[in-house]
Design a protein around this motif. Structure first.
Motif, short mmCIF file in Angstrom:
data_model
loop_
_atom_site.label_atom_id
_atom_site.label_comp_id
_atom_site.label_asym_id
_atom_site.label_seq_id
_atom_site.Cartn_x
_atom_site.Cartn_y
_atom_site.Cartn_z
N VAL A 109 0.84 -1.20 0.00
CA VAL A 109 0.00 0.00 0.00
C VAL A 109 0.88 1.25 0.00
O VAL A 109 0.62 2.21 -0.74
CB VAL A 109 -0.99 -0.02 1.19
N CYS A 110 1.93 1.26 0.81
CA CYS A 110 2.84 2.41 0.86
C CYS A 110 3.53 2.63 -0.49
O CYS A 110 3.80 3.77 -0.87
CB CYS A 110 3.88 2.23 1.96
N LEU A 111 3.82 1.56 -1.19
CA LEU A 111 4.47 1.68 -2.50
C LEU A 111 3.56 2.30 -3.55
O LEU A 111 4.01 3.07 -4.39
CB LEU A 111 4.95 0.31 -2.98
N VAL A 112 2.28 1.96 -3.53
CA VAL A 112 1.38 2.44 -4.59
C VAL A 112 0.66 3.73 -4.22
O VAL A 112 0.31 4.51 -5.10
CB VAL A 112 0.35 1.37 -5.03
N GLU A 113 0.45 4.00 -2.95
CA GLU A 113 -0.40 5.12 -2.56
C GLU A 113 0.18 6.48 -2.93
O GLU A 113 -0.55 7.41 -3.15
CB GLU A 113 -0.71 5.08 -1.05
N LYS A 114 1.49 6.56 -3.05
CA LYS A 114 2.10 7.87 -3.32
C LYS A 114 1.83 8.40 -4.72
O LYS A 114 2.02 9.58 -4.97
CB LYS A 114 3.59 7.83 -3.02
N VAL A 115 1.37 7.56 -5.65
CA VAL A 115 1.06 8.03 -7.00
C VAL A 115 -0.43 8.30 -7.18
O VAL A 115 -0.86 8.64 -8.28
CB VAL A 115 1.57 7.06 -8.09
N ILE A 116 -1.19 8.15 -6.11
CA ILE A 116 -2.64 8.35 -6.18
C ILE A 116 -3.00 9.63 -5.44
O ILE A 116 -2.58 9.81 -4.29
CB ILE A 116 -3.39 7.15 -5.53
N PRO A 117 -3.77 10.52 -6.05
CA PRO A 117 -4.20 11.74 -5.34
C PRO A 117 -4.98 11.39 -4.07
O PRO A 117 -5.65 10.36 -4.00
CB PRO A 117 -5.10 12.45 -6.34
N GLN A 118 -4.88 12.24 -3.07
CA GLN A 118 -5.51 12.00 -1.77
C GLN A 118 -7.00 11.68 -1.88
O GLN A 118 -7.50 10.79 -1.23
CB GLN A 118 -5.29 13.21 -0.85
N HIS A 119 -7.71 12.41 -2.75
CA HIS A 119 -9.16 12.20 -2.88
C HIS A 119 -9.52 10.89 -3.59
O HIS A 119 -10.67 10.47 -3.58
CB HIS A 119 -9.78 13.38 -3.65
N ALA A 120 -8.53 10.21 -4.19
CA ALA A 120 -8.81 9.03 -4.99
C ALA A 120 -8.34 7.74 -4.34
O ALA A 120 -8.19 6.72 -5.00
CB ALA A 120 -8.15 9.19 -6.37
N LYS A 121 -8.10 7.79 -3.02
CA LYS A 121 -7.68 6.57 -2.32
C LYS A 121 -8.31 6.54 -0.94
O LYS A 121 -8.64 7.58 -0.36
CB LYS A 121 -6.16 6.50 -2.21
N SER A 122 -8.48 5.33 -0.44
CA SER A 122 -9.01 5.17 0.91
C SER A 122 -8.53 3.84 1.47
O SER A 122 -8.12 2.95 0.72
CB SER A 122 -10.54 5.23 0.92
N ILE A 123 -8.62 3.72 2.78
CA ILE A 123 -8.26 2.47 3.42
C ILE A 123 -9.21 2.20 4.56
O ILE A 123 -9.63 3.13 5.26
CB ILE A 123 -6.79 2.45 3.90
N LYS A 124 -9.58 0.94 4.72
CA LYS A 124 -10.38 0.49 5.85
C LYS A 124 -9.58 -0.63 6.50
O LYS A 124 -9.39 -1.70 5.91
CB LYS A 124 -11.73 -0.03 5.39
N VAL A 125 -9.08 -0.37 7.69
CA VAL A 125 -8.29 -1.37 8.41
C VAL A 125 -9.19 -2.09 9.40
O VAL A 125 -9.94 -1.46 10.14
CB VAL A 125 -7.10 -0.71 9.14
N SER A 126 -9.12 -3.40 9.36
CA SER A 126 -9.96 -4.21 10.23
C SER A 126 -9.16 -5.40 10.73
O SER A 126 -8.29 -5.91 10.05
CB SER A 126 -11.19 -4.70 9.47
N TYR A 127 -9.50 -5.82 11.94
CA TYR A 127 -8.88 -7.02 12.49
C TYR A 127 -9.84 -8.20 12.48
O TYR A 127 -9.45 -9.32 12.78
CB TYR A 127 -8.37 -6.75 13.90
N SER A 128 -11.09 -7.97 12.09
CA SER A 128 -12.07 -9.05 12.08
C SER A 128 -12.59 -9.36 10.67
O SER A 128 -13.25 -10.36 10.46
CB SER A 128 -13.25 -8.71 12.99
N SER A 129 -12.31 -8.50 9.72
CA SER A 129 -12.68 -8.73 8.33
C SER A 129 -11.54 -8.19 7.48
O SER A 129 -10.62 -7.58 8.00
CB SER A 129 -14.01 -8.03 8.01
N PRO A 130 -11.58 -8.40 6.17
CA PRO A 130 -10.46 -7.93 5.36
C PRO A 130 -10.20 -6.42 5.49
O PRO A 130 -11.14 -5.63 5.55
CB PRO A 130 -10.88 -8.29 3.94
N SER A 131 -8.92 -6.07 5.57
CA SER A 131 -8.51 -4.67 5.44
C SER A 131 -8.46 -4.38 3.94
O SER A 131 -8.00 -5.21 3.16
CB SER A 131 -7.13 -4.45 6.05
N VAL A 132 -8.94 -3.20 3.54
CA VAL A 132 -9.08 -2.90 2.12
C VAL A 132 -8.52 -1.52 1.80
O VAL A 132 -8.95 -0.52 2.37
CB VAL A 132 -10.57 -2.95 1.69
N PHE A 133 -7.56 -1.47 0.88
CA PHE A 133 -7.07 -0.23 0.32
C PHE A 133 -7.70 -0.09 -1.06
O PHE A 133 -7.64 -1.02 -1.87
CB PHE A 133 -5.54 -0.22 0.20
#
Length: 167
Positions: A109-133
């Motif tokens: 995620v750190c490798l790819v996120e830097k080429v994506i504008p702030q408004h065009a990316k999101s992340i949901k971190v979870s310990y009970s279901s999949p984390s999704v970038f």
């Protein structure tokens, strides 16, 4: 399979393709120093879990950041975040496993996120279901699913676990 053309910086991942190009066995090689690294700085990636940040927790050296895998007889292309996202366009990449795989998820995620504008990316971190970038402009997601017990270790025996509980 990673293929590349000799004497060229251009290389492509041709998994499943049958182009006649140089074959690269990435499983055989060695770690070499590479001072063009690191590909991202720990302090610049907002998605890293604070528990896993070496420098923030006082690791005094940074030599571990300047290594890359060099297969015998061929070269791997440098990581290209935009190319990775183009290959992921309209797809999901899921990493499944334990804390090591979780760290690989955040690193990717750190490798790819830097080429994506702030408004065009999101992340949901979870310990009970999949984390999704999510990379919205690419309609792509990188996900992590926590499953530390996918395989039994070679130390597990039928006596330890019971024959009926093993897969």
């Amino acid at each position: 399979m990673i293929s590349s053309t000799p004497d060229s910086d251009q290389a492509t991942s041709n998994i499943g393709e049958t182009k006649e190009e140089e074959y690269c066995d990435v499983s055989s090689g060695k770690w070499v120093r590479d001072y063009t690294r690191p590909l991202y700085e720990e302090r610049d990636c907002p998605y890293l879990e604070k528990l896993t940040t070496c420098q923030e927790h006082g690791r005094p050296d940074n030599d571990y950041l300047y290594w890359r895998w060099q297969p015998h007889g061929c070269s791997l292309p440098s990581f290209n975040a935009t190319l990775m996202l183009e290959h992921l366009r309209g797809k999901t990449l899921m990493l499944v496993g334990d804390s090591l795989n979780r760290n690989q998820f955040f690193s990717l995620v750190c490798l790819v996120e830097k080429v994506i504008p702030q408004h065009a990316k999101s992340i949901k971190v979870s310990y009970s279901s999949p984390s999704v970038f999510t990379a919205k402009d690419y309609n792509a997601t990188i996900e992590f699913y926590w499953a530390p017990f996918l395989l039994l270790s070679n130390a597990d025996t039928a006596d330890d676990l019971g024959k009926n509980t093993r897969l």
